[in-house]
Design a protein around this motif. Sequence first.
Motif, PDB file in Angstrom:
ATOM      1  N   VAL A  15      43.804  26.359  34.203  1.00  0.00           N
ATOM      2  CA  VAL A  15      42.657  26.009  35.048  1.00  0.00           C
ATOM      3  C   VAL A  15      41.638  25.277  34.186  1.00  0.00           C
ATOM      4  N   ALA A  16      40.899  24.367  34.817  1.00  0.00           N
ATOM      5  CA  ALA A  16      39.946  23.545  34.088  1.00  0.00           C
ATOM      6  C   ALA A  16      38.565  23.629  34.717  1.00  0.00           C
ATOM      7  N   ARG A  17      37.558  23.527  33.865  1.00  0.00           N
ATOM      8  CA  ARG A  17      36.173  23.492  34.335  1.00  0.00           C
ATOM      9  C   ARG A  17      35.862  22.066  34.794  1.00  0.00           C
ATOM     10  N   VAL A  18      35.365  21.934  36.022  1.00  0.00           N
ATOM     11  CA  VAL A  18      35.040  20.617  36.569  1.00  0.00           C
ATOM     12  C   VAL A  18      33.556  20.484  36.898  1.00  0.00           C
ATOM     13  N   ALA A  19      32.781  21.525  36.633  1.00  0.00           N
ATOM     14  CA  ALA A  19      31.347  21.486  36.892  1.00  0.00           C
ATOM     15  C   ALA A  19      30.607  22.038  35.677  1.00  0.00           C
ATOM     16  N   THR A  20      29.547  21.367  35.289  1.00  0.00           N
ATOM     17  CA  THR A  20      28.801  21.790  34.108  1.00  0.00           C
ATOM     18  C   THR A  20      28.110  23.135  34.297  1.00  0.00           C
ATOM     19  N   ASP A  21      27.837  23.511  35.552  1.00  0.00           N
ATOM     20  CA  ASP A  21      27.168  24.784  35.804  1.00  0.00           C
ATOM     21  C   ASP A  21      28.150  25.925  36.097  1.00  0.00           C
ATOM     22  N   ALA A  22      29.438  25.674  35.898  1.00  0.00           N
ATOM     23  CA  ALA A  22      30.452  26.721  36.095  1.00  0.00           C
ATOM     24  C   ALA A  22      30.318  27.782  35.010  1.00  0.00           C
ATOM     25  N   ALA A  23      30.806  28.976  35.313  1.00  0.00           N
ATOM     26  CA  ALA A  23      30.779  30.066  34.341  1.00  0.00           C
ATOM     27  C   ALA A  23      31.485  29.644  33.052  1.00  0.00           C
ATOM     28  N   PRO A  24      31.007  30.113  31.903  1.00  0.00           N
ATOM     29  CA  PRO A  24      31.703  29.827  30.644  1.00  0.00           C
ATOM     30  C   PRO A  24      33.146  30.337  30.690  1.00  0.00           C
ATOM     31  N   ALA A  25      34.003  29.724  29.903  1.00  0.00           N
ATOM     32  CA  ALA A  25      35.428  30.056  29.925  1.00  0.00           C
ATOM     33  C   ALA A  25      35.698  31.533  29.672  1.00  0.00           C
ATOM     34  N   GLY A  26      35.000  32.143  28.743  1.00  0.00           N
ATOM     35  CA  GLY A  26      35.222  33.553  28.430  1.00  0.00           C
ATOM     36  C   GLY A  26      34.939  34.471  29.606  1.00  0.00           C
ATOM     37  N   ILE A  27      33.920  34.148  30.363  1.00  0.00           N
ATOM     38  CA  ILE A  27      33.584  34.935  31.553  1.00  0.00           C
ATOM     39  C   ILE A  27      34.551  34.613  32.686  1.00  0.00           C
ATOM     40  N   ALA A  28      34.847  33.330  32.853  1.00  0.00           N
ATOM     41  CA  ALA A  28      35.741  32.910  33.939  1.00  0.00           C
ATOM     42  C   ALA A  28      37.124  33.538  33.796  1.00  0.00           C
ATOM     43  N   VAL A  29      37.649  33.614  32.578  1.00  0.00           N
ATOM     44  CA  VAL A  29      38.987  34.182  32.392  1.00  0.00           C
ATOM     45  C   VAL A  29      39.006  35.657  32.758  1.00  0.00           C
ATOM     46  N   LEU A  30      37.942  36.377  32.426  1.00  0.00           N
ATOM     47  CA  LEU A  30      37.874  37.794  32.809  1.00  0.00           C
ATOM     48  C   LEU A  30      37.825  37.948  34.323  1.00  0.00           C
ATOM     49  N   ARG A  31      37.052  37.119  34.969  1.00  0.00           N
ATOM     50  CA  ARG A  31      36.966  37.171  36.434  1.00  0.00           C
ATOM     51  C   ARG A  31      38.308  36.839  37.067  1.00  0.00           C
ATOM     52  N   LEU A  32      38.948  35.771  36.582  1.00  0.00           N
ATOM     53  CA  LEU A  32      40.226  35.338  37.137  1.00  0.00           C
ATOM     54  C   LEU A  32      41.295  36.417  36.966  1.00  0.00           C
ATOM     55  N   ILE A  33      41.473  36.907  35.769  1.00  0.00           N
ATOM     56  CA  ILE A  33      42.500  37.923  35.521  1.00  0.00           C
ATOM     57  C   ILE A  33      42.195  39.200  36.297  1.00  0.00           C
ATOM     58  N   GLY A  34      40.921  39.526  36.426  1.00  0.00           N
ATOM     59  CA  GLY A  34      40.534  40.709  37.188  1.00  0.00           C
ATOM     60  C   GLY A  34      40.892  40.634  38.661  1.00  0.00           C
ATOM     61  N   MET A  35      41.075  39.424  39.183  1.00  0.00           N
ATOM     62  CA  MET A  35      41.424  39.239  40.597  1.00  0.00           C
ATOM     63  C   MET A  35      42.928  39.153  40.834  1.00  0.00           C
ATOM     64  N   LEU A  36      43.704  39.146  39.759  1.00  0.00           N
ATOM     65  CA  LEU A  36      45.158  39.078  39.892  1.00  0.00           C
ATOM     66  C   LEU A  36      45.721  40.488  40.037  1.00  0.00           C
ATOM     67  N   PRO A  37      46.953  40.608  40.548  1.00  0.00           N
ATOM     68  CA  PRO A  37      47.543  41.940  40.749  1.00  0.00           C
ATOM     69  C   PRO A  37      47.560  42.772  39.466  1.00  0.00           C
ATOM     70  N   ALA A  38      47.221  44.037  39.603  1.00  0.00           N
ATOM     71  CA  ALA A  38      47.124  44.938  38.451  1.00  0.00           C
ATOM     72  C   ALA A  38      48.456  45.117  37.724  1.00  0.00           C
TER      73      ALA A  38
END
Length: 90
Positions: A15-38
Amino acid sequence: MRQRLAVEDPVEITVARVATDAAPAGIAVLRLIGMLPAEWECGQRIEEDRITVLVRGSGRDAGDVTGVRERCAEALRDRTLDGWVLEGAG
């Protein structure tokens, strides 16, 4: 007790950041993985504007590239991940 992995090679999704105001990568990865099946075992490689998620495991879609992409795309629709998109989508 740890479940034995059903898939030897992980499915790799980027996944790639396409907006400058998007969450930083370190935070985004935690959010993304947290939403995937346990039951999925996830690893990651993080760059400033790109995240690569490596998925292994059993259960629905875990060994299927299309299924993993669909689950990641679904998670990326969450507003906390605005500004992050699947690479190669569309």
